[in-house]
Design a protein around this motif. Sequence first.
Motif, PDB file in Angstrom:
ATOM      1  N   ASP A  86       1.194  -1.428  -0.267  1.00 61.47           N
ATOM      2  CA  ASP A  86      -0.379   0.041   0.048  1.00 61.47           C
ATOM      3  C   ASP A  86       1.381   1.054  -0.220  1.00 61.47           C
ATOM      4  O   ASP A  86       2.499   1.424   0.276  1.00 61.47           O
ATOM      5  N   TYR A  87       0.532   2.260  -0.142  1.00 60.62           N
ATOM      6  CA  TYR A  87       1.335   3.847   0.356  1.00 60.62           C
ATOM      7  C   TYR A  87       1.062   4.086   0.746  1.00 60.62           C
ATOM      8  O   TYR A  87       2.983   4.482   1.182  1.00 60.62           O
ATOM      9  N   ASN A  88       1.376   3.670   2.527  1.00 61.83           N
ATOM     10  CA  ASN A  88       1.598   4.497   3.119  1.00 61.83           C
ATOM     11  C   ASN A  88       3.008   2.737   3.749  1.00 61.83           C
ATOM     12  O   ASN A  88       2.704   2.880   4.810  1.00 61.83           O
ATOM     13  N   LEU A  89       3.002   2.247   2.917  1.00 62.44           N
ATOM     14  CA  LEU A  89       3.891   0.359   3.618  1.00 62.44           C
ATOM     15  C   LEU A  89       4.010   0.653   4.675  1.00 62.44           C
ATOM     16  O   LEU A  89       4.638   0.216   6.210  1.00 62.44           O
ATOM     17  N   ARG A  90       2.386  -0.340   5.071  1.00 61.29           N
ATOM     18  CA  ARG A  90       1.415  -0.558   6.135  1.00 61.29           C
ATOM     19  C   ARG A  90       1.014  -2.316   6.039  1.00 61.29           C
ATOM     20  O   ARG A  90       1.323  -3.119   6.698  1.00 61.29           O
ATOM     21  N   PHE A  91       1.031  -2.778   4.492  1.00 59.43           N
ATOM     22  CA  PHE A  91       0.900  -3.889   4.708  1.00 59.43           C
ATOM     23  C   PHE A  91       1.231  -4.567   2.909  1.00 59.43           C
ATOM     24  O   PHE A  91       1.051  -3.626   1.710  1.00 59.43           O
ATOM     25  N   VAL A  92       1.441  -5.579   3.076  1.00 64.61           N
ATOM     26  CA  VAL A  92       2.138  -5.686   1.364  1.00 64.61           C
ATOM     27  C   VAL A  92       0.652  -6.959   0.535  1.00 64.61           C
ATOM     28  O   VAL A  92      -0.164  -7.724   1.203  1.00 64.61           O
ATOM     29  N   LYS A  93       0.260  -6.200  -0.409  1.00 67.80           N
ATOM     30  CA  LYS A  93      -0.947  -6.606  -1.150  1.00 67.80           C
ATOM     31  C   LYS A  93      -0.573  -7.448  -2.283  1.00 67.80           C
ATOM     32  O   LYS A  93      -1.512  -9.080  -2.010  1.00 67.80           O
ATOM     33  N   THR A  94       0.656  -7.547  -2.681  1.00 67.72           N
ATOM     34  CA  THR A  94       0.191  -8.918  -3.589  1.00 67.72           C
ATOM     35  C   THR A  94       2.161  -9.451  -4.118  1.00 67.72           C
ATOM     36  O   THR A  94       2.970  -8.344  -3.982  1.00 67.72           O
ATOM     37  N   LEU A  95       2.394 -10.108  -4.818  1.00 71.45           N
ATOM     38  CA  LEU A  95       3.851 -10.605  -5.426  1.00 71.45           C
ATOM     39  C   LEU A  95       3.385 -10.312  -6.734  1.00 71.45           C
ATOM     40  O   LEU A  95       2.429 -11.573  -7.335  1.00 71.45           O
ATOM     41  N   LEU A  96       4.486  -9.915  -7.613  1.00 70.24           N
ATOM     42  CA  LEU A  96       4.160  -9.967  -8.745  1.00 70.24           C
ATOM     43  C   LEU A  96       4.925 -10.496  -9.336  1.00 70.24           C
ATOM     44  O   LEU A  96       6.368 -10.828  -9.517  1.00 70.24           O
ATOM     45  N   PRO A  97       4.769 -11.141 -10.985  1.00 66.70           N
ATOM     46  CA  PRO A  97       5.639 -12.064 -11.868  1.00 66.70           C
ATOM     47  C   PRO A  97       6.330 -11.215 -12.054  1.00 66.70           C
ATOM     48  O   PRO A  97       6.740  -9.761 -12.347  1.00 66.70           O
ATOM     49  N   TYR A  98       7.633 -11.511 -13.076  1.00 65.80           N
ATOM     50  CA  TYR A  98       8.630 -11.262 -13.393  1.00 65.80           C
ATOM     51  C   TYR A  98       7.764 -10.592 -14.670  1.00 65.80           C
ATOM     52  O   TYR A  98       7.245 -11.308 -16.016  1.00 65.80           O
ATOM     53  N   GLU A  99       9.195  -9.767 -15.052  1.00 62.59           N
ATOM     54  CA  GLU A  99       8.524  -9.747 -16.499  1.00 62.59           C
ATOM     55  C   GLU A  99      10.665  -8.927 -17.519  1.00 62.59           C
ATOM     56  O   GLU A  99      11.134  -9.034 -16.519  1.00 62.59           O
ATOM     57  N   ASN A 100       9.928  -9.001 -19.025  1.00 63.69           N
ATOM     58  CA  ASN A 100      11.911  -8.530 -19.585  1.00 63.69           C
ATOM     59  C   ASN A 100      12.473  -7.837 -18.738  1.00 63.69           C
ATOM     60  O   ASN A 100      14.166  -7.367 -18.594  1.00 63.69           O
TER      61      ASN A 100
END
Length: 94
Positions: free
Chosen positions: A59-73
């Motif tokens: 989140d924008y305030n760095l309070r929690f992790v929303k998700t993890l994204l896959p790699y891109e090139n």
Amino acid sequence: MKHSDLRANERYGIEKINETFILNEILDDKCVLIKSDLEKFSMCFMVLFGNKYVKVVTDYNLRFVKTLLPYENKDFDYICQLTSKLAGRNTQAA
């Protein structure tokens, strides 16, 4: 199972993420900011978690992790930036 843990398992083979550790790495500036999106109220970082480089959305305030994204090139450049940043910090500590 939380959404972020499910994505971590699917994309990186991590059973359970340690949100506190990841957020502390970000707050200690041991990361690379990939993207900041005020409309979605989120920030995306490249972080070294264990022995894996992961893309983390918080989140924008760095309070929690929303998700993890896959790699891109284009993510290889961010990994190189993070590696050189962490190597510089390790040299200063020595």
